[in-house]
Design a protein around this motif. Structure first.
Motif, mmCIF file in Angstrom:
data_model
loop_
_atom_site.group_PDB
_atom_site.id
_atom_site.type_symbol
_atom_site.label_atom_id
_atom_site.label_comp_id
_atom_site.label_asym_id
_atom_site.label_seq_id
_atom_site.Cartn_x
_atom_site.Cartn_y
_atom_site.Cartn_z
ATOM 1 N N VAL A 238 3.718 24.270 16.127
ATOM 2 C CA VAL A 238 3.128 23.563 17.290
ATOM 3 C C VAL A 238 2.695 24.490 18.124
ATOM 4 C CG1 VAL A 238 3.419 21.871 19.160
ATOM 5 C CG2 VAL A 238 4.179 21.280 16.936
ATOM 6 N N ASN A 239 1.605 24.657 18.548
ATOM 7 C CA ASN A 239 0.841 25.749 19.396
ATOM 8 C C ASN A 239 0.363 25.067 20.778
ATOM 9 O OD1 ASN A 239 1.365 27.799 17.330
ATOM 10 N ND2 ASN A 239 -0.680 27.026 16.516
ATOM 11 N N ASN A 240 0.170 26.114 21.730
ATOM 12 C CA ASN A 240 -0.556 25.400 22.801
ATOM 13 C C ASN A 240 -2.021 25.473 22.865
ATOM 14 O OD1 ASN A 240 -1.063 28.002 23.555
ATOM 15 N ND2 ASN A 240 0.516 28.117 25.173
ATOM 16 N N ALA A 241 -2.752 24.925 23.889
ATOM 17 C CA ALA A 241 -4.134 25.210 23.884
ATOM 18 C C ALA A 241 -4.813 26.609 23.625
ATOM 19 C CB ALA A 241 -4.923 24.547 25.003
ATOM 20 N N ALA A 242 -4.135 27.523 23.924
ATOM 21 C CA ALA A 242 -4.422 28.990 23.644
ATOM 22 C C ALA A 242 -3.992 29.382 22.107
ATOM 23 C CB ALA A 242 -3.975 29.800 24.820
#
Length: 398
Positions: A238-242
């Motif tokens: 799970v990553n952030n928008a970047a």
């Protein structure tokens, strides 16, 4: 010198014998079509935005209609005693512009090597299809037609996985499949309206679960009847928008059953069901839950003319974007195919989708499936609720 010459002759004879029992095959498919579709939103790198822009008609040349265009090498070597080595290298290509597909990979469709035994089955290592995807192949009416069948929606965007070990065994009418990926390597996919994303390459020290995947399946075929059951799970980062890893994983689970019945040599009826669930393990939130159904038939009018009809429906119990019960998407598709020969055919395909774009591409389903295969998205324009697509294509196999 005489002894040295005899030894060299013997070595060459042995080498020639080994190569005589080996085979390498060059194969491929070139499939190109002219397409019209309406209400198509402009393509956005974000992909799954809630309001991707006004929809418009589009006229275009596509690579891939009934089949994804590709070329490949397939090889075997007989090792004796029922044992042989095998390999496959398969590259996806865009015939309309000559570029490579699958994120510009050289062998993005398949790349594996393995050992096969006549009795015990085969083990392969590399980039491969998931067990669920393989098991359901003979139960999808349009046989994973690139353009309008929701193949990735059914099997998941991870239907091809890197770093995979897979097993296939055939035991009479039953085929058993299993696979495990140490790092599925699926490109980042947006969730929650683009606020975060999941994906990655896996195989990270100290994080064995991150981006791992596994599954298994059984298929049965005897006489006119066929059946299959399969399970698939992917545990992406799970990553952030970047695209920065947030220290946790999601869990995408799918289970499917399907059946088919052949009527003589001219018709076949197929139907299936796929259960799906997506959880964010970091927050404990359920991101999606759906029940997907399909039914369809093939009918061979003449040896040269074949017709296909397929209906797809998804009961979207919880959607990605708003976490509410959005209108359920569905689609009906038709294909008429005429074969000039075993290698060359022309086709007309058409589809109508409601509450999503064609192939059920939509923000609420977190699906942009067609982009990975043809470079074209079918996301609906703002304010639109349906989409029509019509395609005329030419396919050649070699």
């Amino acid at each position: 010198m005489k002894l040295k010459g005899m030894a060299m002759a013997a070595l060459l004879a042995c080498t020639g014998s080994a190569y005589a029992q080996s085979a390498v095959t060059l194969y491929g498919v070139l499939d190109t079509s002219l397409e019209f579709a309406n209400h198509v939103a402009p393509y956005s790198a974000a992909g799954f935005t809630a309001n991707p822009g006004a929809g418009n008609n589009v006229f275009r040349v596509n690579s891939g209609g009934l089949s994804g265009s590709r070329w490949g090498l397939r090889g075997t070597e007989d090792l004796g005693g029922g044992l042989k080595s095998i390999f496959v290298l398969e590259s996806g290509i865009s015939v309309d512009n000559g570029t490579m597909q699958q994120s510009n990979r050289l062998f993005g469709r398949q790349a594996f090597v393995g050992i096969s035994h006549n009795t015990y089955g085969q083990i392969t290592l590399g980039r491969q299809y998931t067990s669920l995807f393989v098991a359901m192949a003979n139960f999808m009416p349009t046989a994973y037609a690139t353009q309008y069948e929701p193949a990735a929606f059914m099997a998941g965007n991870n239907f091809r996985e890197d770093n995979t070990i897979a097993y296939t065994g055939v035991f009479g009418p039953v085929t058993a499949l299993a696979h495990f990926s140490f790092g599925a390597g699926v490109p980042n996919l947006a969730i929650q309206g683009g606020a975060s994303a999941f994906g990655g390459n896996g195989e990270v020290p100290g994080a064995f679960r991150r981006d791992s995947a596994f599954g298994g399946a059984f298929t049965y075929s005897a006489g006119p009847f066929g059946a299959a059951i399969a399970y698939d799970q992917w545990n992406p980062s799970v990553n952030n928008a970047a695209g920065v890893y947030q220290g946790t994983t999601a869990t995408l689970k799918k289970a499917s059953v399907a059946g088919s019945y052949a009527i003589g040599q001219v018709a076949k009826i197929m139907a299936g069901y796929r259960w799906g669930k997506v959880d964010n393990n970091g927050t404990g939130a359920q991101l999606q839950r759906d029940d997907y159904y399909w039914i369809g038939a093939n009918y061979q009018v003449t040896p040269a003319v074949g017709l296909t009809l397929e209906y797809d429906y998804d009961n979207l119990k919880r959607d990605y974007f708003n976490n509410t019960h959005a209108p359920n998407p569905w689609q009906i598709a038709f294909v008429a195919d005429y074969s000039f020969s075993k290698r060359t055919d022309v086709y007309l395909s058409a589809a109508y989708a409601k509450n999503a774009g064609l192939t059920l591409d939509a923000a609420n389903t977190n699906q942009l499936a067609t982009t990975g295969a043809t470079g074209n998205s079918y996301i609906l324009g703002t304010g639109q609720s349906s989409m029509v697509g019509v395609s005329l294509g030419l396919r050649h196999k070699f």
